[in-house]
Design a protein around this motif. Structure first.
Motif, PDB file in Angstrom:
ATOM      1  N   VAL A 133       0.865  -1.172   0.000  1.00 16.48           N
ATOM      2  CA  VAL A 133       0.000   0.000   0.000  1.00 16.48           C
ATOM      3  C   VAL A 133       0.910   1.234   0.000  1.00 16.48           C
ATOM      4  O   VAL A 133       1.779   1.349   0.882  1.00 16.48           O
ATOM      5  CB  VAL A 133      -0.921   0.029   1.244  1.00 16.48           C
ATOM      6  N   PRO A 134       0.672   2.110  -0.976  1.00 15.62           N
ATOM      7  CA  PRO A 134      -0.255   2.068  -2.108  1.00 15.62           C
ATOM      8  C   PRO A 134       0.005   0.848  -3.006  1.00 15.62           C
ATOM      9  O   PRO A 134       1.091   0.284  -2.981  1.00 15.62           O
ATOM     10  CB  PRO A 134       0.039   3.366  -2.862  1.00 15.62           C
ATOM     11  N   ALA A 135      -1.017   0.478  -3.768  1.00 13.44           N
ATOM     12  CA  ALA A 135      -0.924  -0.697  -4.635  1.00 13.44           C
ATOM     13  C   ALA A 135       0.256  -0.542  -5.592  1.00 13.44           C
ATOM     14  O   ALA A 135       0.383   0.472  -6.280  1.00 13.44           O
ATOM     15  CB  ALA A 135      -2.220  -0.859  -5.421  1.00 13.44           C
ATOM     16  N   PRO A 136       1.148  -1.531  -5.616  1.00 13.27           N
ATOM     17  CA  PRO A 136       2.355  -1.393  -6.440  1.00 13.27           C
ATOM     18  C   PRO A 136       2.106  -1.651  -7.923  1.00 13.27           C
ATOM     19  O   PRO A 136       1.158  -2.336  -8.305  1.00 13.27           O
ATOM     20  CB  PRO A 136       3.284  -2.466  -5.859  1.00 13.27           C
ATOM     21  N   THR A 148      -1.514 -10.234 -17.079  1.00 12.71           N
ATOM     22  CA  THR A 148      -1.595  -9.643 -15.732  1.00 12.71           C
ATOM     23  C   THR A 148      -3.043  -9.366 -15.366  1.00 12.71           C
ATOM     24  O   THR A 148      -3.808  -8.818 -16.174  1.00 12.71           O
ATOM     25  CB  THR A 148      -0.787  -8.337 -15.669  1.00 12.71           C
ATOM     26  N   SER A 149      -3.394  -9.726 -14.138  1.00 11.01           N
ATOM     27  CA  SER A 149      -4.729  -9.447 -13.617  1.00 11.01           C
ATOM     28  C   SER A 149      -4.583  -9.010 -12.161  1.00 11.01           C
ATOM     29  O   SER A 149      -4.224  -9.819 -11.299  1.00 11.01           O
ATOM     30  CB  SER A 149      -5.628 -10.680 -13.718  1.00 11.01           C
ATOM     31  N   GLY A 150      -4.823  -7.736 -11.873  1.00 12.72           N
ATOM     32  CA  GLY A 150      -4.667  -7.225 -10.519  1.00 12.72           C
ATOM     33  C   GLY A 150      -3.225  -7.296 -10.066  1.00 12.72           C
ATOM     34  O   GLY A 150      -2.324  -6.786 -10.737  1.00 12.72           O
ATOM     35  N   GLN A 151      -2.981  -7.958  -8.942  1.00 18.81           N
ATOM     36  CA  GLN A 151      -1.642  -8.058  -8.381  1.00 18.81           C
ATOM     37  C   GLN A 151      -0.967  -9.386  -8.713  1.00 18.81           C
ATOM     38  O   GLN A 151       0.027  -9.761  -8.077  1.00 18.81           O
ATOM     39  CB  GLN A 151      -1.711  -7.880  -6.859  1.00 18.81           C
ATOM     40  N   CYS A 197      10.812 -10.268 -11.356  1.00 19.44           N
ATOM     41  CA  CYS A 197       9.491  -9.667 -11.173  1.00 19.44           C
ATOM     42  C   CYS A 197       9.677  -8.529 -10.165  1.00 19.44           C
ATOM     43  O   CYS A 197      10.173  -8.748  -9.060  1.00 19.44           O
ATOM     44  CB  CYS A 197       8.512 -10.714 -10.651  1.00 19.44           C
ATOM     45  N   ILE A 198       9.297  -7.299 -10.550  1.00 18.19           N
ATOM     46  CA  ILE A 198       9.566  -6.109  -9.742  1.00 18.19           C
ATOM     47  C   ILE A 198       8.254  -5.425  -9.372  1.00 18.19           C
ATOM     48  O   ILE A 198       7.430  -5.137 -10.245  1.00 18.19           O
ATOM     49  CB  ILE A 198      10.473  -5.124 -10.500  1.00 18.19           C
ATOM     50  N   ALA A 199       8.088  -5.179  -8.069  1.00 25.09           N
ATOM     51  CA  ALA A 199       6.932  -4.424  -7.577  1.00 25.09           C
ATOM     52  C   ALA A 199       7.446  -3.108  -7.012  1.00 25.09           C
ATOM     53  O   ALA A 199       8.367  -3.092  -6.191  1.00 25.09           O
ATOM     54  CB  ALA A 199       6.197  -5.212  -6.499  1.00 25.09           C
ATOM     55  N   ILE A 240       5.303   4.289  -4.320  1.00 23.10           N
ATOM     56  CA  ILE A 240       5.902   5.547  -3.939  1.00 23.10           C
ATOM     57  C   ILE A 240       6.920   5.409  -2.809  1.00 23.10           C
ATOM     58  O   ILE A 240       7.804   6.245  -2.629  1.00 23.10           O
ATOM     59  CB  ILE A 240       4.783   6.544  -3.544  1.00 23.10           C
ATOM     60  N   VAL A 241       6.853   4.282  -2.065  1.00 18.22           N
ATOM     61  CA  VAL A 241       7.745   4.065  -0.929  1.00 18.22           C
ATOM     62  C   VAL A 241       9.046   3.392  -1.349  1.00 18.22           C
ATOM     63  O   VAL A 241      10.096   3.618  -0.760  1.00 18.22           O
ATOM     64  CB  VAL A 241       7.040   3.227   0.158  1.00 18.22           C
ATOM     65  N   GLY A 242       8.993   2.541  -2.360  1.00 23.32           N
ATOM     66  CA  GLY A 242      10.189   1.839  -2.796  1.00 23.32           C
ATOM     67  C   GLY A 242       9.857   0.691  -3.725  1.00 23.32           C
ATOM     68  O   GLY A 242       8.774   0.635  -4.323  1.00 23.32           O
TER      69      GLY A 242
END
Length: 462
Positions: A232-235, A251-254, A274-276, A279-281
């Motif tokens: 959160v926030p959604a990556p 891709t579907s959602g997360q 695979c990279i998520a 805003i935090v990192g």
């Protein structure tokens, strides 16, 4: 009696050449001895001072609004240190401002009005290690600015940072260093608090999980990988890879699925990530493809003399192939004088040679390399001739060994040049000593050497 007469300051022939030679050595010594020469005024702004490796801009008047641009790319690439302070018109660092300062290691912008730094500001400054942005007007800073750098020191104290999720990464990166710098942030109501005590709901570093985490697949088969993200926030979810094999992404959602079809052995040991990121990192989950395939000899060359004779080869294969040599269809028994040596291993290939120590005419013939593993085999042949037969008639200029002519290494030429330069410099030094010793008793040991001014020689002698 005065040695000076109006209108006569020319030197005699012997004095003239000695004097000019002395001045030449003096000028040459000053030029060589200057290890960090300062650039001309044309290459540096009036508020700055510039040397061959450093730019310093501290004068507030007339001031600067952007980084100085030197006369050539070569000069800018030599710069390792930039120091900017007291510049009220300096408000941003943009994408191309530092693009040509490729070797920049230390950057300070302090006590100015720096408000904004773009995400690609340091894209070409891969050697940057020290960044001091103290006492500016920064309210936020993105972690994406630094994702490709290995910053050792980041100083941000004295900036009006907001207590926002966008700045949470600074707390996570600096840890206890945030308290040492006394970093504070401003809340919505205007209150100031230590950044190290910042806690925000719905503000966390994302996670990424790749499955399966390990895999071994035969060449030509298909493979499916799944990546699940959270945070959160959604990556945002991205795949990173460079493959020869064809693939598709769904891709579907997360959750994202990567499907690879007809796997190529060229992708053995290739990395899939695979990279998520939010805003935090960012977080990354990755694996290396383990593709099983039969061996293939990609190179088998003529024998070459080195410390030993060597028949070079390159072989690809997974698992590791077994090497077997044949000479004229007879199996070669390896030992102390003939052996297979692997000198380098890359992602999918083994590079080496069949090493022969002092081979004789008995080792001449046709060599065949056979490589095998559980998935197949390959073979290639090459002729090798090391020594003439003892009964062959040799001419006066014929070598017994068939060794090709080996040209001297290029490094030797460089050595000769350096030795030549040193010899010339030493000779010049000896000449200068002779001149100083036998030049007379006048000042500097050069009799009557007064250049560029119409003044009596006796005045200089005083």
């Amino acid at each position: 009696m005065s040695a000076y007469q109006p209108g006569s300051w020319a030197l005699s022939g012997s004095e003239s050449w000695r004097c000019l030679l002395w001045w030449w050595f003096l000028s040459w010594g000053l030029a060589v001895g200057s290890g960090d020469p300062w650039m001309s005024a044309e290459a540096c702004r009036s508020s700055c001072s510039c040397s061959s490796t450093r730019i310093s801009c501290v004068d507030p008047e007339p001031g600067i609004s952007s980084f100085p641009s030197l006369q050539s790319d070569a000069e800018m690439e030599n710069i390792t240190d930039i120091y900017i302070a007291n510049q009220s018109g300096f408000s941003s660092i943009n994408d191309k401002d530092l693009h040509r300062y490729k070797n920049l290691r230390n950057l300070t912008v302090t006590n100015s009005r720096l408000t904004y730094v773009t995400k690609l500001a340091f894209q070409n400054n891969l050697k940057l290690q020290y960044l001091n942005l103290k006492d500016n007007n920064l309210s936020s800073l993105s972690w994406r600015i630094f994702k490709h750098l290995n910053i050792s020191y980041l100083i941000l104290s004295g900036n009006p940072l907001r207590c926002s999720c966008e700045n949470m990464w600074i707390k996570l990166l600096l840890g206890e260093e945030a308290d040492i710098q006394e970093l504070r942030c401003t809340e919505d109501g205007g209150a100031r608090k230590l950044l190290s005590r910042l806690t925000l709901p719905n503000c966390e570093v994302p996670m990424a999980t790749l499955s399966p985490s390990k895999t071994s697949v035969k060449e030509g088969e298909n493979l499916e990988l799944s990546c699940t993200t959270s945070g959160v926030p959604a990556p945002e979810l991205n795949w990173s890879m460079a493959l020869v094999t064809n693939y598709e992404i769904e891709t579907s959602g997360q959750i994202s699925v990567l499907r690879l079809s007809n796997l190529s052995s060229l992708d053995h040991n290739s990395k899939i990530s695979c990279i998520a990121e939010n805003i935090v990192g960012e977080k990354e989950s990755s694996l290396q493809l383990d593709i099983l395939f039969p061996p293939k000899i990609t190179k088998l060359s003529d024998a070459i003399p080195d410390h030993h004779w060597c028949i070079p080869f390159s072989v690809a294969g997974n698992p590791v192939p077994h090497f077997q040599w044949y000479l004229n269809e007879n199996e070669v028994t390896e030992g102390a004088y003939i052996m297979t040596m692997i000198h380098d291993i890359t992602e999918r290939e083994y590079h080496g040679c069949l090493q022969l120590d002092n081979p004789t005419h008995l080792n001449n013939g046709r060599y065949r390399l056979v490589v095998t593993n559980e998935y197949g085999m390959d073979h290639k042949e090459v002729d090798a001739h090391f020594m003439r037969q003892p009964w062959e008639e040799l001419g006066p200029d014929t070598a017994y060994y068939d060794s090709p002519t080996v040209n001297p290494p290029e490094d030797r030429v460089a050595v000769y040049v350096v030795v030549g330069i040193a010899a010339v410099a030493f000779t010049g030094f000896l000449l200068m000593l002779v001149i100083l010793k036998f030049g007379g008793n006048s000042k500097f040991g050069i009799k009557g050497c007064v250049l560029f001014q119409r003044i009596p020689v006796e005045v200089v002698s005083r």
